[in-house]
Enzyme design. Structure first.
Site, PDB file in Angstrom:
ATOM      1  CB  CYS A  69      44.418  46.165  37.884  1.00 17.66           C
ATOM      2  SG  CYS A  69      42.719  46.010  37.335  1.00 17.66           S
ATOM      3  CB  CYS A  72      41.680  44.431  39.868  1.00 15.95           C
ATOM      4  SG  CYS A  72      42.135  43.965  38.185  1.00 15.95           S
TER       5      CYS A  72
END
Ligand SMILES: [Zn+2]
Length: 144
Positions: A69, A72
């Protein structure tokens, strides 16, 4: 807040009783002797999550994330920086939703990153989406 706080060791999971006024003196775990706070988020599996989220007297800020991600990864340094500046008033933890899918589904994590704050087994705040350091610190201090 009470005079003595339960602090869960990020290394061995032991619940340590720490006098409130000694929290800033870098206390060590009575069982494994490691630092109870070392300025870094702790990576949690199911058992460690359970111990931190239900037994800790300081709020536990959890970053639900995954290695693939992008947002993230963008937020990770801000989260680490927040751990450095806000410990030991809060515990900072990360849950890799790929390795711990049961935690992600138990808490209905639909998008990542999702930040959630737990105190004594109760979720007290949640926010989806990446935040920069200043926003993150403000959000934590507003909600927990
Ligand atoms: Zn320990």
């Amino acid at each position: 807040m009470q005079d003595t706080l339960f602090i869960v060791c990020p290394h061995c999971g032991a619940a340590n009783r720490v006098p409130q006024d000694r929290l800033n003196e870098k206390p060590n775990c009575g069982r494994c002797k490691a630092a109870l706070f070392d300025g870094h988020p702790v990576e949690l599996d199911g058992a460690a999550f359970e111990a931190q989220a239900t037994r800790s007297d300081v709020p536990v800020v959890v970053d639900f994330w995954a290695p693939w991600c992008g947002p993230c990864r963008v937020m990770a340094p801000a989260f680490a920086q927040a751990a450095k500046s806000l410990e030991p008033r809060y515990r900072f933890a990360k849950v890799n939703t790929e390795e711990q899918p049961q935690l992600a589904s138990r808490f209905g994590i639909r998008s990542i990153p999702t930040l959630a704050v737990f105190r004594k087994g109760r979720e007290i705040a949640r926010q989806a989406g990446a935040m920069d350091h200043a926003t993150l610190v403000r959000w934590i201090q507003t909600h927990a």
